[in-house]
Design an enzyme around this catalytic site. Sequence first.
Site: not given
Length: 365
Positions: A14-15, A92, A98, A130, A159, A162, A187
């Site tokens: 995945g990404s 999402r 979420r 996830g 978070d 950020r 989260h």
Amino acid sequence: MKRPVRIAITGAAGSISHSLLFKIATGEMIGQDQPVILQLIEMPQAMEPLRGIAMELEDCAFPLLHSISLHDNFEEGVVGAHYVLLIGAKPRGPGMERSELIATNAPIFAHQGQAINKLANRDVKVLVVGNPANTNALIASRNAPDLSPAQFTALTRLDHNRTRGIMANHTGANPKDIRRVTVWGNHSSTQFPDLHHATIYGEPALPQIDQDWYRDTFIEKIQKRGSAIIDARGHSSAASAAQAIINHMHDWINGTPENDWVSMGIVSDGSYGIEKGIIYSFPVRCDYGRYQIVQGLEISEFAREKMTLSEQELLTEMETVKDLLPKETGESHRNLSVCLRSGTTLYDDGISLPKKQYLQTDRVR
Ligand code: NAD
Ligand code: LMR
């Protein structure tokens, strides 16, 4: 050279993994002297792209990359793992919360918790990425009755990062000089990025910024950063999530820097009045592979209201997934009193593990 450790990773094609795997292989996650075995796990339909990624890893000739195995079956992939990164789940899309992913993603984590319980190394450290990460981590932990709840964590480091990055941009300080920020709670968009104890260049942060900006703009900006990225990119954060995974695991394993702490989603022991047994993000310090919640922080009325809102949301999510939470592990998750080294958890209900139990040193099967 140390003996290699096993890292099992779901969603490996995945990404997020596309950025993550190469960082792990260069030693950024554990250390520059620690060889790794990557046990990459994917859905059967993604095995061909996964094979391509494995070829690219091989082509980098990383000295620390001992070997790679590919698995379309979680049980096989998690055998003997010292670290498990549970990333594989649906992301999402625009306009979604979420928590709307619960119905699709939650069942994955019950099954994975059971398999980790049976097949992973006994001192395994698990990180759930996830979404919804806190509730998925709770499901995995509650389905692993033979492991300590302290071995299961959820990613809120993104978070936390950020909060520091956006503060740095606002004030002109270097992110490394912004310390002691805390992200409390879920989260999700109810998380509370708390600057009340933060410092910039060693001085209290709040007096250095505009209070209205903090309350009316900054908090919401952090809470909604994930959605803003989805709106702009068309896909959820990937490289920054990979960086946060590296930071979370690195600090859990190697310790947090002096004079600072980090935010981790961990099982609540009732600290700061948060309901015991939910996975809630707290400020923690790590040392010797264990974490401990930073105690004694003063909580203002403003902060309390926000912390409670996120706690309530997690309790609602827990109620939604109650069929995936075996009753037998409910008591141990509510009576956690002290988390020592992972794998060694003391309970205040008399079912403590033997007191003198240390990390296994022979880490390879
Ligand atoms: P993606 O769709 O690009 O990749 C997910 C991969 O997981 C896919 O390759 C898919 O085949 C695989 N997968 C799905 N179910 C699986 C299973 N049961 N076992 C093994 N593999 C499985 O998604 P992504 O961008 O890599 O994001 C993955 C998850 O991480 C999403 O749920 C996303 O919302 C979440 N996320 C969390 C944070 C955080 O801070 N906690 C940050 C970013 C993304
Ligand atoms: C994030 O915070 O970027 C991730 O949880 C992805 C999302 O859905 O927002």
